[in-house]
Design a protein around this motif. Structure first.
Motif, PDB file in Angstrom:
ATOM      1  N   VAL A 107       0.933  -0.931   0.481  1.00 44.79           N
ATOM      2  CA  VAL A 107       0.259  -0.398  -0.386  1.00 44.79           C
ATOM      3  C   VAL A 107       1.156   1.241  -0.224  1.00 44.79           C
ATOM      4  CG1 VAL A 107      -1.433   1.073   1.159  1.00 44.79           C
ATOM      5  CG2 VAL A 107      -1.645  -1.328   1.593  1.00 44.79           C
ATOM      6  N   THR A 108       0.556   2.165  -0.709  1.00 41.31           N
ATOM      7  CA  THR A 108       1.415   3.579  -0.845  1.00 41.31           C
ATOM      8  C   THR A 108       0.673   4.249  -0.911  1.00 41.31           C
ATOM      9  OG1 THR A 108       3.034   1.929  -2.581  1.00 41.31           O
ATOM     10  CG2 THR A 108       2.740   4.652  -2.199  1.00 41.31           C
ATOM     11  N   ILE A 109       0.939   5.216   0.259  1.00 46.56           N
ATOM     12  CA  ILE A 109       0.196   5.729   0.371  1.00 46.56           C
ATOM     13  C   ILE A 109       1.011   8.397   0.307  1.00 46.56           C
ATOM     14  CG2 ILE A 109      -1.762   7.738   2.520  1.00 46.56           C
ATOM     15  CD1 ILE A 109      -1.334   5.183   2.662  1.00 46.56           C
ATOM     16  N   THR A 110       0.096   9.026   0.138  1.00 48.99           N
ATOM     17  CA  THR A 110       1.053  10.084  -0.289  1.00 48.99           C
ATOM     18  C   THR A 110       1.016  11.126   0.549  1.00 48.99           C
ATOM     19  OG1 THR A 110      -0.775  11.311  -1.607  1.00 48.99           O
ATOM     20  CG2 THR A 110       0.684   9.806  -2.572  1.00 48.99           C
ATOM     21  N   ALA A 111       1.370  10.381   2.151  1.00 44.36           N
ATOM     22  CA  ALA A 111       1.117  11.096   3.238  1.00 44.36           C
ATOM     23  C   ALA A 111       2.331  11.022   4.007  1.00 44.36           C
ATOM     24  CB  ALA A 111       0.436  11.021   3.644  1.00 44.36           C
ATOM     25  N   THR A 112       3.102  11.598   5.305  1.00 39.66           N
ATOM     26  CA  THR A 112       3.824  11.256   6.148  1.00 39.66           C
ATOM     27  C   THR A 112       3.401   9.759   6.811  1.00 39.66           C
ATOM     28  OG1 THR A 112       2.925  12.487   7.797  1.00 39.66           O
ATOM     29  CG2 THR A 112       4.537  13.806   6.181  1.00 39.66           C
ATOM     30  N   GLU A 113       4.679   9.191   6.669  1.00 35.88           N
ATOM     31  CA  GLU A 113       4.548   7.432   8.092  1.00 35.88           C
ATOM     32  C   GLU A 113       3.591   7.845   9.120  1.00 35.88           C
ATOM     33  OE1 GLU A 113       7.687   5.692   8.119  1.00 35.88           O
ATOM     34  OE2 GLU A 113       6.442   3.814   9.649  1.00 35.88           O
ATOM     35  N   ASN A 114       4.278   9.721   9.791  1.00 31.61           N
ATOM     36  CA  ASN A 114       3.717   9.630  10.779  1.00 31.61           C
ATOM     37  C   ASN A 114       2.285   9.900  11.495  1.00 31.61           C
ATOM     38  OD1 ASN A 114       6.282   9.601  12.488  1.00 31.61           O
ATOM     39  ND2 ASN A 114       6.421  11.138  12.282  1.00 31.61           N
ATOM     40  N   SER A 115       1.816  10.474  10.065  1.00 30.58           N
ATOM     41  CA  SER A 115       0.128  10.978   9.930  1.00 30.58           C
ATOM     42  C   SER A 115      -0.280   9.742  10.121  1.00 30.58           C
ATOM     43  CB  SER A 115      -0.052  11.995   9.230  1.00 30.58           C
ATOM     44  OG  SER A 115       0.363  11.774   7.510  1.00 30.58           O
ATOM     45  N   ILE A 116      -0.450   8.986   8.859  1.00 30.18           N
ATOM     46  CA  ILE A 116      -0.847   7.983   8.965  1.00 30.18           C
ATOM     47  C   ILE A 116      -1.180   6.940  10.551  1.00 30.18           C
ATOM     48  CG2 ILE A 116      -0.997   5.528   7.609  1.00 30.18           C
ATOM     49  CD1 ILE A 116       0.241   7.249   5.620  1.00 30.18           C
ATOM     50  N   LYS A 117      -2.442   6.145  10.584  1.00 30.40           N
ATOM     51  CA  LYS A 117      -2.737   5.611  11.561  1.00 30.40           C
ATOM     52  C   LYS A 117      -2.555   4.295  11.134  1.00 30.40           C
ATOM     53  CE  LYS A 117      -4.969   5.699  16.153  1.00 30.40           C
ATOM     54  NZ  LYS A 117      -6.282   6.420  16.602  1.00 30.40           N
ATOM     55  N   TRP A 118      -1.739   3.182  11.202  1.00 30.52           N
ATOM     56  CA  TRP A 118      -2.177   2.359   9.800  1.00 30.52           C
ATOM     57  C   TRP A 118      -2.867   0.974  11.138  1.00 30.52           C
ATOM     58  CZ3 TRP A 118      -2.471   1.129   5.572  1.00 30.52           C
ATOM     59  CH2 TRP A 118      -1.918  -0.015   4.983  1.00 30.52           C
ATOM     60  N   PRO A 119      -4.202   0.539  10.692  1.00 29.47           N
ATOM     61  CA  PRO A 119      -5.072  -0.387  11.678  1.00 29.47           C
ATOM     62  C   PRO A 119      -3.964  -1.822  11.699  1.00 29.47           C
ATOM     63  CG  PRO A 119      -5.631  -1.047   9.319  1.00 29.47           C
ATOM     64  CD  PRO A 119      -4.542   0.780   9.378  1.00 29.47           C
ATOM     65  N   ASP A 120      -4.471  -2.150  12.709  1.00 33.13           N
ATOM     66  CA  ASP A 120      -3.257  -3.197  13.373  1.00 33.13           C
ATOM     67  C   ASP A 120      -3.803  -5.144  12.856  1.00 33.13           C
ATOM     68  OD1 ASP A 120      -2.488  -2.013  15.632  1.00 33.13           O
ATOM     69  OD2 ASP A 120      -4.438  -2.426  16.836  1.00 33.13           O
ATOM     70  N   LYS A 121      -5.064  -4.971  12.150  1.00 31.08           N
ATOM     71  CA  LYS A 121      -5.298  -5.795  11.261  1.00 31.08           C
ATOM     72  C   LYS A 121      -5.937  -5.322  10.035  1.00 31.08           C
ATOM     73  CE  LYS A 121      -6.670  -9.973  13.978  1.00 31.08           C
ATOM     74  NZ  LYS A 121      -8.044 -10.805  14.237  1.00 31.08           N
ATOM     75  N   ILE A 122      -5.863  -6.172   8.772  1.00 30.27           N
ATOM     76  CA  ILE A 122      -6.748  -5.770   7.520  1.00 30.27           C
ATOM     77  C   ILE A 122      -7.927  -6.867   6.922  1.00 30.27           C
ATOM     78  CG2 ILE A 122      -4.393  -3.656   6.736  1.00 30.27           C
ATOM     79  CD1 ILE A 122      -3.613  -6.237   4.740  1.00 30.27           C
ATOM     80  N   PRO A 123      -8.487  -6.146   6.481  1.00 30.89           N
ATOM     81  CA  PRO A 123      -9.211  -7.415   5.706  1.00 30.89           C
ATOM     82  C   PRO A 123      -9.339  -7.199   4.777  1.00 30.89           C
ATOM     83  CG  PRO A 123     -10.019  -4.933   5.152  1.00 30.89           C
ATOM     84  CD  PRO A 123      -9.153  -4.836   5.253  1.00 30.89           C
ATOM     85  N   ALA A 124      -7.845  -9.202   5.129  1.00 28.69           N
ATOM     86  CA  ALA A 124      -7.471 -10.382   4.402  1.00 28.69           C
ATOM     87  C   ALA A 124      -8.657 -11.247   4.524  1.00 28.69           C
ATOM     88  CB  ALA A 124      -6.229 -10.208   4.159  1.00 28.69           C
ATOM     89  N   PRO A 125      -8.960 -11.893   3.553  1.00 28.88           N
ATOM     90  CA  PRO A 125      -8.884 -13.157   3.961  1.00 28.88           C
ATOM     91  C   PRO A 125      -8.558 -14.756   4.074  1.00 28.88           C
ATOM     92  CG  PRO A 125      -8.607 -13.245   1.333  1.00 28.88           C
ATOM     93  CD  PRO A 125      -8.342 -11.774   2.193  1.00 28.88           C
ATOM     94  N   PRO A 126      -8.994 -15.563   5.002  1.00 29.65           N
ATOM     95  CA  PRO A 126      -8.411 -16.369   5.950  1.00 29.65           C
ATOM     96  C   PRO A 126      -7.509 -17.191   4.996  1.00 29.65           C
ATOM     97  CG  PRO A 126      -9.996 -17.254   5.964  1.00 29.65           C
ATOM     98  CD  PRO A 126     -10.377 -15.244   5.276  1.00 29.65           C
ATOM     99  N   GLU A 127      -7.194 -17.003   3.675  1.00 31.14           N
ATOM    100  CA  GLU A 127      -6.431 -17.826   2.866  1.00 31.14           C
ATOM    101  C   GLU A 127      -4.968 -17.478   2.549  1.00 31.14           C
ATOM    102  OE1 GLU A 127      -9.493 -17.531   1.809  1.00 31.14           O
ATOM    103  OE2 GLU A 127     -10.940 -19.407   2.317  1.00 31.14           O
ATOM    104  N   LEU A 128      -5.272 -16.705   2.502  1.00 29.87           N
ATOM    105  CA  LEU A 128      -3.515 -15.349   3.231  1.00 29.87           C
ATOM    106  C   LEU A 128      -3.105 -15.724   4.323  1.00 29.87           C
ATOM    107  CD1 LEU A 128      -4.553 -12.493   0.241  1.00 29.87           C
ATOM    108  CD2 LEU A 128      -3.541 -14.865   0.032  1.00 29.87           C
ATOM    109  N   ARG A 129      -1.972 -15.753   4.636  1.00 27.99           N
ATOM    110  CA  ARG A 129      -1.414 -15.880   5.535  1.00 27.99           C
ATOM    111  C   ARG A 129      -0.799 -14.818   5.717  1.00 27.99           C
ATOM    112  NH1 ARG A 129       1.687 -20.960   7.177  1.00 27.99           N
ATOM    113  NH2 ARG A 129       3.600 -19.653   6.435  1.00 27.99           N
ATOM    114  N   LEU A 130      -0.968 -13.919   6.427  1.00 25.16           N
ATOM    115  CA  LEU A 130       0.129 -12.269   6.411  1.00 25.16           C
ATOM    116  C   LEU A 130       0.661 -12.484   7.161  1.00 25.16           C
ATOM    117  CD1 LEU A 130      -2.961 -11.611   5.643  1.00 25.16           C
ATOM    118  CD2 LEU A 130      -2.767  -9.136   6.428  1.00 25.16           C
ATOM    119  N   GLY A 131       2.898 -11.584   6.538  1.00 28.09           N
ATOM    120  CA  GLY A 131       3.062 -12.072   8.110  1.00 28.09           C
ATOM    121  C   GLY A 131       3.408 -10.402   8.533  1.00 28.09           C
TER     122      GLY A 131
END
Lengths: 581, 243
Positions: free
Chosen positions: A61-85
């Motif tokens: 994911v790329t966002i045109t904003a500073t990293e400090n200003s972005i409140k990134w969620p702890d979880k993203i809506p990914a299906p269970p068949e995809l294991r996230l690192g």
């Protein structure tokens, strides 16, 4: 090797610095994009979009904003068949035009666990108090499809078994994109436990690397890193692709192709690399250890001159070289001494400026220094030895001006000449009055006077008691006569025997009268015996001796032999007489 | 055999003394050569070694000259004072001391009357003179009686004179012992400290060659009294004449 520097970037625009604030700025800074949040863009994608089951893909994911200003969620809506690192995040300060655009990237390493078409649906993140929607992205997991490898960085380290604080080289490799186009890598960061990466001693290059048996060009970012904890460490690298924006000098080897057009800023990550960091041994540590780790050798130190005046600076130059990383080499600490003022050279020069403060100095101070050799796992002494110097004191006058003598001090106007002979000598400057043996010498006259006094007392005593002297003289004479008697017996000389026996008896009885021994006769000797002895064997012996002494010239040979046989009896008589002395 | 051993022992001792004197003379010659060549630190070192092996007035005069020419006023004045300690009649040492004190603006040590008297002869001469005069007086009084000689008319006056000399030498000997505590500051601007510690408060700084009396010592520091003040000074910054 062809080396050149690419000065990439836009020309600096002339910036008007407001009056009064000029001192605040050392370098003109570009303006920052402060456009409203509704202009913030967010993109999402899978790289690669098609994978086989079990293969890895990156959700980016790329966002045109500073990293400090972005409140990134702890979880993203990914299906269970995809294991996230774990998520990797980074920010790029995009110098692409004016104003200045920040770009932040978020990357998940995802492993597909099942076949199918999977979508990470759109979701909202808070950016500086506003909501920004991240669009959906999909990945196809196909068991038979043709897949492209995910684009990622390679991380290489020079050592994996390290000691705490040991610098090591780190290479972040970005292989060429399809078409052998080389892209620059910017804002490289290292993720991991307590790792200090050197941001100054970096090197960028384009070299040919071997990847899976295939030679290909790659952009390489190289720097030094230092572990700051012990134990098992894992590190990874991340960085943004930046097209042809190299942002500094790059060493290029061989023919390469650069992409044309505007750069595409993509956050790439590397696999994790394990490091084993051991603590430095505490035993064997030598003085002067400043943290230098490696295999170093010390050149012989050089002194600019070895004859100086007090207060005159002299430069001590020393050099170390070896296999270790000298970029993080900490030179020896300033030696602390009251005799020298020591000033260290400005880095990167190695050396000290030494100023002698006294003319008592005969050598420069030894500067303790040591390093730790990781290959031998022991400390090595690299102390800079002291060097002999001659320090000359201040200049004193050798001659006085005539006006100096106006006070009438009668001081000579110049020093005397050298003495050509040592002159009067003494054994020691310590005076005799303070030496113990001299006090002992003073006892000698005391003892002499005491001895003289004792001698005088004895003499006066003997004068008052002359019989003591006579008896002592008689005993001495008697001892002499007995020796003569023994000689006469051994020689068989009866005449001498008789003569000495008679004399001995006279001498032995003389103090009893007192009288001169020559004037005594046998009767005088017999008078010293009691009646029993006088008529016994002793009296017989005395009579025989004195009779023989009177008639010795008329005695025959047999008579002489009989007389010699009397020597035992004579001895007995003399012993008896001696006891009376 | 006993006689042979004694002769051998005396020969060895005599040889050791000769060797020591020979080495001291060698250093003296080296010092002269170095002085001639202008190598003053080396010359001073050679003279110092020679003086350590066998203190001699000429050696110490030369040591003082070398030290003065290399800029060490304190060490030079101390060397000349030592030369005068050995030989009070050494005119060069006295003249150099006057020159140095005029040039360096330092005073002579203030001596008490009995200390002044002790400078008339070498210190060891006072010791021998005291012993000889005492035993001469005692001998003149005692020996005629022991040896049964009639006392001559000159016996008693001579004994009185010897005893008088002995009494005077007692004061001179006290002066000699007292002078062993006189020393000189060796280093320029040597700090005089309030306490015998490195970080002690500095009362004042002393001039090289300034005289002082050592009163007591503690560790690496000596408590001294100059003509104006008292305080502690490092052992390396102060040298006694009788050391």
């Amino acid at each position: 090797m062809l080396a050149f520097a690419l000065a990439v970037g836009r020309a600096q625009l002339s910036t008007r610095i407001p009056p009064g604030a000029a001192a605040q700025f050392m370098v003109p800074q570009p303006a920052v994009d402060n456009s409203p949040p509704e202009n913030i863009l967010a993109t999402a994608e899978f790289d690669p979009p098609v994978v086989r089951p079990g293969e890895k893909t990156f959700y980016r994911v790329t966002i045109t904003a500073t990293e400090n200003s972005i409140k990134w969620p702890d979880k993203i809506p990914a299906p269970p068949e995809l294991r996230l690192g774990a998520v990797a995040r980074g920010q790029l300060t995009q110098p692409d035009g004016m104003p200045f655009h920040p770009v932040s990237g978020f990357v998940y390493e995802i492993t597909a666990l099942a076949l199918g078409h999977f979508v990470v649906s759109n979701f909202v993140v808070q950016v500086g108090g506003s909501s920004v929607e991240v669009p959906p992205a999909s990945v196809d997991v196909d068991g038979h499809g043709v897949t492209l490898p995910a684009r990622k960085l390679s991380l290489e380290v020079s050592e994996t078994n390290l000691f705490f604080g040991q610098p090591f080289r780190v290479r972040v490799i970005l292989p060429a994109a399809p078409g052998n186009q080389i892209e620059a890598l910017r804002d490289v960061q290292f993720n991991g436990d307590a790792l200090l990466a050197d941001r100054l001693a970096t090197r960028r290059s384009v070299e040919t690397v071997n990847r899976g048996g295939q030679l290909m060009p790659a952009f390489i970012f190289e720097t030094a890193a230092t572990p700051l904890v012990t134990g098992r460490l894992n590190i990874s690298a991340q960085g943004f692709t930046a097209g042809s924006e190299f942002g500094g000098p790059v060493v290029i080897s061989g023919p390469v192709m650069f992409p044309s057009g505007p750069p595409k800023y993509v956050l790439l990550v590397s696999d994790w690399v394990g490091l084993n960091v051991r603590p430095l041994p505490s035993e064997g540590q030598r003085p002067g250890f400043t943290g230098a780790i490696g295999k170093f050798l010390a050149d012989r130190p050089q002194l600019s001159t070895n004859r100086i005046h007090v207060g005159e600076p002299v430069h001590l130059k020393f050099a170390f070289h070896g296999q270790g990383d000298l970029t993080r080499f900490v030179p020896p600490e300033l030696p602390r001494t009251s005799d020298w003022q020591v000033i260290a050279d400005n880095p990167p020069d190695n050396g000290f400026t030494l100023i002698p403060l006294t003319d008592e100095i005969q050598a420069t101070p030894a500067i303790p220094f040591s390093c730790f050799d990781p290959s031998a796992a022991k400390y090595v002494d690299l102390t800079i030895p002291s060097l002999p110097v001659t320090v000359v004191g201040e200049d004193l006058p050798l001659q006085l001006a005539a006006s100096d003598d106006e006070a009438g001090s009668a001081a000579p106007l110049k020093l005397s000449g050298l003495a050509l002979m040592p002159g009067k000598t003494v054994a020691s400057l310590k005076p005799l009055q303070l030496r113990g043996w001299f006090v002992g010498v003073q006892l000698v006259p005391v003892m002499v006077f005491f001895a003289l006094w004792q001698w005088d007392r004895r003499r006066r005593f003997l004068e008052a008691h002359p019989e003591i002297v006579r008896r002592r003289q008689a005993r001495r004479a008697l001892r002499y006569e007995r020796r003569q008697l023994k000689i006469a017996v051994e020689a068989g000389d009866s005449a001498a025997f008789v003569s000495h026996a008679a004399d001995a008896m006279r001498i032995a009885v003389a103090p009893q009268y007192p009288a001169n021994p020559v004037a005594l006769v046998g009767g005088d000797v017999l008078a010293q015996f009691d009646d029993a002895a006088r008529h016994g064997p002793a009296g017989v012996t005395v009579r025989k001796i004195f009779a023989a002494a009177d008639e010795q010239f008329s005695i025959g040979a047999k008579g002489r032999a009989d007389l010699l046989a009397l020597h035992f009896e004579v001895d007995a008589v003399l012993l008896e007489l001696e006891e009376k002395l | 055999m006993r006689w042979h051993r004694q002769i051998l022992l005396v020969a060895v001792l005599f040889g050791a003394v000769i060797c020591r004197a020979g080495t001291a003379n060698d250093y003296f010659k080296v010092g002269l050569e170095m002085s001639g060549a202008g190598q003053l630190p080396e010359a001073a070192m050679a003279f110092e070694k020679s003086a350590q092996m066998q203190p001699a007035s000429g050696t110490l005069v030369n040591l003082g000259i070398a030290e003065w020419r290399r800029g060490r006023a304190g060490a030079a004045i101390l060397a000349w004072e030592k030369a005068r300690w050995i030989d009070p009649f050494d005119s060069r040492a006295g003249a150099d001391l006057k020159f140095a004190r005029t040039a360096a603006q330092v005073d002579e040590p203030e001596l008490k009357w009995f200390e002044t008297a002790s400078t008339w002869l070498p210190p060891n001469a006072w010791a021998w003179l005291a012993g000889a005069s005492l035993w001469l007086a005692v001998g003149l009084l005692v020996l005629p009686g022991i040896f049964r000689r009639r006392k001559a008319g000159w016996h008693s006056p001579l004994a009185a004179l010897a005893f008088g000399i002995f009494l005077f030498t007692l004061t001179a000997n006290v002066g000699v012992v007292s002078r062993t505590q006189i020393g000189f500051v060796l280093k320029k601007n040597a700090p005089l400290l309030l306490t015998p510690t490195r970080t002690g408060e500095v009362i004042s700084t002393l001039t090289a060659g300034e005289p002082a009396r050592q009163l007591r010592s503690r560790g690496n520091f000596l408590f001294i009294r100059t003509q104006t003040e008292s305080g502690w000074i490092g052992r390396d910054a102060f040298g006694l004449v009788g050391d």
